[in-house]
Design a protein around this motif. Structure first.
Motif, PDB file in Angstrom:
ATOM      1  N   ASN A 546      -0.346   2.544  11.423  1.00  8.24           N
ATOM      2  CA  ASN A 546       0.181   2.332   9.734  1.00  8.24           C
ATOM      3  C   ASN A 546       0.899   1.002   9.827  1.00  8.24           C
ATOM      4  N   TYR A 550      -0.308  -2.055   7.660  1.00  8.70           N
ATOM      5  CA  TYR A 550       0.314  -2.639   6.637  1.00  8.70           C
ATOM      6  C   TYR A 550       1.608  -3.526   6.797  1.00  8.70           C
ATOM      7  N   ASP A 574       8.814  -1.659  11.102  1.00 16.77           N
ATOM      8  CA  ASP A 574       8.028  -2.963  10.581  1.00 16.77           C
ATOM      9  C   ASP A 574       8.718  -3.865   9.775  1.00 16.77           C
ATOM     10  N   GLN A 593      -1.715   7.683  -1.517  1.00 21.24           N
ATOM     11  CA  GLN A 593      -1.864   6.216  -1.058  1.00 21.24           C
ATOM     12  C   GLN A 593      -0.986   5.480  -1.920  1.00 21.24           C
ATOM     13  N   GLY A 604      -8.361   3.626   5.600  1.00 19.73           N
ATOM     14  CA  GLY A 604      -7.897   4.923   5.642  1.00 19.73           C
ATOM     15  C   GLY A 604      -8.029   5.782   4.592  1.00 19.73           C
ATOM     16  N   LEU A 605      -7.663   7.145   4.644  1.00 18.55           N
ATOM     17  CA  LEU A 605      -7.962   8.110   3.712  1.00 18.55           C
ATOM     18  C   LEU A 605      -6.634   8.554   2.809  1.00 18.55           C
ATOM     19  N   GLY A 606      -5.593   8.308   3.478  1.00 19.00           N
ATOM     20  CA  GLY A 606      -4.304   8.666   2.868  1.00 19.00           C
ATOM     21  C   GLY A 606      -4.065  10.273   3.246  1.00 19.00           C
ATOM     22  N   LEU A 609      -0.281   9.893   7.076  1.00 17.00           N
ATOM     23  CA  LEU A 609       1.110  10.598   7.065  1.00 17.00           C
ATOM     24  C   LEU A 609       1.095  12.257   6.864  1.00 17.00           C
TER      25      LEU A 609
HETATM   26  P1  ADP Z   1      -3.625   5.703   5.036  1.00 17.71           P
HETATM   27  O1  ADP Z   1      -3.109   4.587   5.800  1.00 17.71           O
HETATM   28  O2  ADP Z   1      -5.221   6.264   5.466  1.00 17.71           O
HETATM   29  O3  ADP Z   1      -3.987   5.347   3.289  1.00 17.71           O
HETATM   30  P2  ADP Z   1      -1.665   7.457   5.510  1.00 17.71           P
HETATM   31  O4  ADP Z   1      -1.159   8.899   5.161  1.00 17.71           O
HETATM   32  O5  ADP Z   1      -1.274   7.035   6.964  1.00 17.71           O
HETATM   33  O6  ADP Z   1      -2.956   6.951   4.718  1.00 17.71           O
HETATM   34  O7  ADP Z   1      -0.650   6.512   4.566  1.00 17.71           O
HETATM   35  C1  ADP Z   1      -0.366   6.913   3.154  1.00 17.71           C
HETATM   36  C2  ADP Z   1       0.067   5.495   2.401  1.00 17.71           C
HETATM   37  O8  ADP Z   1       1.355   5.244   2.847  1.00 17.71           O
HETATM   38  C3  ADP Z   1      -0.722   4.252   2.825  1.00 17.71           C
HETATM   39  O9  ADP Z   1      -1.630   4.273   1.860  1.00 17.71           O
HETATM   40  C4  ADP Z   1       0.286   3.290   2.784  1.00 17.71           C
HETATM   41  O10 ADP Z   1       0.193   2.878   1.231  1.00 17.71           O
HETATM   42  C5  ADP Z   1       1.572   3.748   2.832  1.00 17.71           C
HETATM   43  N1  ADP Z   1       2.038   3.422   4.362  1.00 17.71           N
HETATM   44  C6  ADP Z   1       2.074   4.183   5.148  1.00 17.71           C
HETATM   45  N2  ADP Z   1       2.781   3.638   6.498  1.00 17.71           N
HETATM   46  C7  ADP Z   1       3.133   2.334   5.822  1.00 17.71           C
HETATM   47  C8  ADP Z   1       3.965   1.162   6.386  1.00 17.71           C
HETATM   48  N3  ADP Z   1       4.254   1.014   7.744  1.00 17.71           N
HETATM   49  N4  ADP Z   1       4.147   0.230   5.550  1.00 17.71           N
HETATM   50  C9  ADP Z   1       3.890   0.211   4.278  1.00 17.71           C
HETATM   51  N5  ADP Z   1       3.241   1.225   3.796  1.00 17.71           N
HETATM   52  C10 ADP Z   1       2.958   2.266   4.496  1.00 17.71           C
END
Ligand code: ADP
Length: 784
Positions: A546, A550, A574, A593, A604-606, A609
């Protein structure tokens, strides 16, 4: 009847009649004239008799006057006697004393003393008879009085007897020995005794007492007490025929005028009905009380001053404030924080109103909320006046909270549903993304004039995109397994740096591709956690992925691990796009997301995390995120418990693929012909000899005919599934040395166990990773 008797009777009757007419009281009653006439008549009679008896000069001048005086005095008392004496004196002097028929002073000389004697006699006789009369009269009066008293006494006795007889109480009179002297009719009637059977018998021998020794002993004690002057009183069951009745029994002493005890007075009243009525009343009261106490209704009854009269059990439970019994207490003392509007309701209902409220909120002093549904009405006493109020209330706090909770859940469900729709759209998009380059690569491969560079490009594209697809599907499967509680952790003691190293290996290509500066900071001493290596690597690589995704190209990513007491903190920081504060709370939710546009380049599918949070929680740890906002970068952290190192820490590394030295004879079985044939092609290209079958029965046939060294067997076959084929092959002695490797879309431990039990030597999940396939061909994963 003889003549003498007749004469006697006649004379008696005549005498009685005369006595009636000329008796002293009769003459006294009739008065002086009558007395004068009678006296004079007697005197003339006496005179006549004297004249008839003898000549005038014969002397004896007083001979008849004496009895006449006595008779007159007898009849008329002293006055008549005196009158007769004087008249007799005059007659004697005038007629029978010389000179005859004249009053002469000669008389004083010749007959003075005889006259004087007559006179004194007359006076004496008259006085005596007067006295005698008076005495007789007095006697008569006294006699009459005695007779009157006796008749009164007799009458009173009769009254008393009839009074006692007509008493509803059973009464008897005993002498001091306990012998019955008298007993009333009520007692005889009640117990069916005849008077003559009980009079002069001992009281305690009556059958009503003698049936029970205890009862009789109790009676004898009471009699002994009564003889000592004590009145005994107790309730006792006495026998009446075959039944028994309860009586209120009293035994008291009877005293004479001097106060001595001369007898005993037992008295009993039948209280059976009263006792039955009391028992019925007691029972009905107790039932009523039970009803009130145990009724599943929150209810209380108050008097006009709002003092508790009764409360039901639920009321005591809900509003009892710890009291075991509220009766007698004042409602406003028990609940000083009662809202004024409720006090007003009470007043209105005391004035006759009936009020109710379906939903009412009472906020207690401590701030806690109490929702209730209540009804208040007045209660009316037997005189028709309002005696107080009855309050019934239902505690609906739970219901209200549930409703609020349900509304919240409905909202969440709605949001989840929305997220699911968005996810499906996203999923379609995400699946298409890798498919497009694969299709392009396939088109290029069709061209005849392919040079090695293009071939290599196609291979790389297909390889990468398939990896991406596999990753997507794996993540989805993980989410599904976690949500169903089906994921199993293979826990072991791990050094944290090993986890980090493996996660970095996975993510490195992406970090490098995006030209990020990447720094890893580990503690100087090795630290350990207990967990599943694969899952913890998945967690860390997700966070690194991530961060790489991102953060705009050329960004900075830091991974730090530090020890904090008994915990291990792992942070991935980051300087990328950051997260708005409003998005932070939902970040770890499934399908969440921040940017839900389909044209996102990061893909990514959300679910990444959400997986991170679930896996860390399963390890007993926690996750958090912080960001200063959009464009400010972000920090994701996990906290895990630190453990002591195991004596030997096995750090698992993926077995390096090892190509088989020998070329193998392999049977590939899959009902998906493309899958079977592509795998066959791959294996053939490696130099192996490959046979194909598309269902379980032909697989059995080919295997038994050709005796391959290895069977790559799909589990989900139509008709006869992979397990059945394996079991059938294992039953055949010639197939003992054949390696059976399962191909399955499921990767759960339970599926692997089932495969092992069916006789498989290895297990591969689809799509098959070539490295894993090569490993499986060279060394079996199950021991048999
Ligand atoms: P995905 O990455 O598949 O969308 P995640 O569950 O990994 O799903 O992440 C959920 C959301 O959290 C992401 O869509 C993004 O918007 C936000 N996100 C996750 N990690 C970061 C990061 N390091 N910096 C900014 N936003 C992040």
């Amino acid at each position: 009847m003889s003549i003498i008797d007749s004469l006697f009777a006649f004379s008696h009757r005549s005498g009685c009649r005369l006595a009636r007419h000329f008796s002293y009281p009769a003459l006294k009653r009739r008065g002086g004239v009558y007395l004068l006439i009678v006296t004079m008549a007697l005197m003339f009679l006496a005179l006549w008799i004297r004249l008839a008896m003898a000549p005038i000069n014969a002397g004896l001048q007083y001979v008849t006057f004496f009895p006449a005086v006595a008779l007159a005095a007898f009849i008329g008392g002293f006055g008549a006697g005196l009158l007769a004496t004087i008249v007799g004196l005059l007659f004697a002097t005038y007629i029978f004393t010389p000179p005859y028929y004249s009053f002469s002073t000669e008389v004083l000389k010749t007959s003075f003393w005889s006259n004087m004697v007559f006179f004194i006699d007359g006076i004496l006789v008259s006085s005596l008879l007067e006295a005698m009369h008076r005495y007789r009269q007095q006697l008569a009066r006294e006699l009459k009085r005695t007779i009157d008293v006796n008749s009164d006494l007799e009458e009173n006795t009769q009254h008393l007897k009839s009074l006692i007889d007509n008493q509803f109480a059973y009464v008897a009179l005993l002498d001091t020995r306990g012998v019955i002297l008298e007993i009333n009719k009520a007692a005889l009637d009640q117990f069916g005794y005849r008077r003559e059977d009980v009079i002069h018998h001992y009281f305690y021998d009556l059958p009503c007492w003698s049936y029970d020794e205890t009862v009789q002993t109790q009676l004898r004690t009471a009699m002994a007490d009564a003889l000592r002057g004590k009145t005994a009183r107790y309730d006792v069951a006495v026998k009446k025929g075959d039944d028994s009745i309860m009586v209120d029994f009293q035994l008291s002493p009877v005293r004479n005028g001097e106060g001595s005890i001369v007898g005993l007075l037992p008295m009993a009243v039948d209280i059976s009905e009263r006792i039955h009525a009391e028992e019925a009343l007691k029972k009905s009261r107790s039932q009523l009380k039970t009803f009130i106490r145990q009724a599943p209704i929150t209810m209380a009854m108050f008097d006009r001053d709002m003092n508790y009269l009764e409360t039901s059990g639920p009321w005591l439970h809900d509003y009892g404030r710890g009291y075991a019994d509220l009766r007698g207490l004042n409602h406003y003392d028990v609940h000083p924080d009662l809202p004024d509007r409720w006090k007003l309701v009470h007043q209105q209902c005391l004035a006759g109103a009936m009020l109710r409220n379906e939903e009412d909120l009472w906020v207690h002093e401590d701030g806690s909320e109490h929702w209730s549904r209540w009804a208040v009405m007045p209660w009316v006493d037997e005189n028709g006046t309002i005696g107080g109020i009855i309050v019934s209330a239902e505690n609906i706090t739970d219901r209200k909270q549930n409703e609020a909770h349900l509304a919240e859940q409905a909202q969440q469900l709605q949001e989840a549903d929305q997220r699911k729709d968005e996810f499906l759209a996203m999923l379609a998009h995400e699946l298409r993304n890798p498919l497009a380059p694969i299709r392009n690569a396939a088109q290029i491969l069709k061209r005849p004039d392919l040079d090695e560079t293009r071939l290599a490009w196609c291979r790389n594209v297909i390889d990468r995109q398939v990896d991406h697809l596999v990753q997507l599907v794996d993540d989805l499967l993980d989410v599904s397994r976690i949500s169903r509680g089906k994921i199993e952790l293979k826990k072991e003691i791990l050094e944290v740096s090993a986890i980090v190293q493996r996660a970095v290996e996975t993510t490195q290509p992406l970090i490098e591709a995006r030209h990020h500066a990447f720094m890893v900071q580990l503690p100087s001493e090795p630290i350990y956690v207990e967990g599943d290596l694969v899952r913890l690597c998945q967690v860390v690589s997700n966070l690194l992925n991530n961060a790489a995704k991102y953060t705009d190209e050329g960004g900075c990513i830091d991974l730090t691990v530090e020890q904090a007491g008994n915990d291990i903190l792992l942070r991935v920081r980051d300087n990328g796009r950051g997260i708005a504060p409003s998005a932070l709370p939902g970040l770890f939710e499934l399908f969440y997301q921040v940017d839900r546009t389909l044209d996102r380049s990061e893909g990514g599918l959300g679910i990444g995390l959400s997986l991170v949070k679930s896996l860390v929680t399963m390890h007993g740890g926690e996750v958090w995120v912080s960001s200063e906002g959009r464009g400010q970068g972000s920090e994701f952290g996990i906290r895990l418990h630190r453990v002591q190192p195991a004596p030997a820490v096995p750090i698992a590394h993926a077995a390096k693929p090892k190509w088989a030295a020998d070329l193998l004879h392999i049977l590939v079985v899959d009902d998906n012909r493309d899958a079977a044939q592509s795998l066959s092609l791959l294996l053939t290209s490696e130099g192996h000899e490959v046979l194909l079958a598309y269902d379980g029965y032909s697989a059995l046939e080919v295997a038994l005919a050709e005796r391959p060294q290895i069977v790559l067997l799909d589990i989900g076959l139509p008709g006869m599934d992979g397990y059945a084929v394996a079991r059938a092959l294992r039953q055949h002695p010639d197939m003992n040395r054949t390696q059976l490797i399962a191909l399955s879309g499921y990767g759960r431990e339970v599926d692997r166990e089932q495969a092992r039990a069916a006789g498989f030597n290895g297990y591969l999940t689809k799509p098959v990773d070539f490295d894993e396939l090569h490993c499986a061909l060279t060394q079996p994963s199950f021991d048999h």
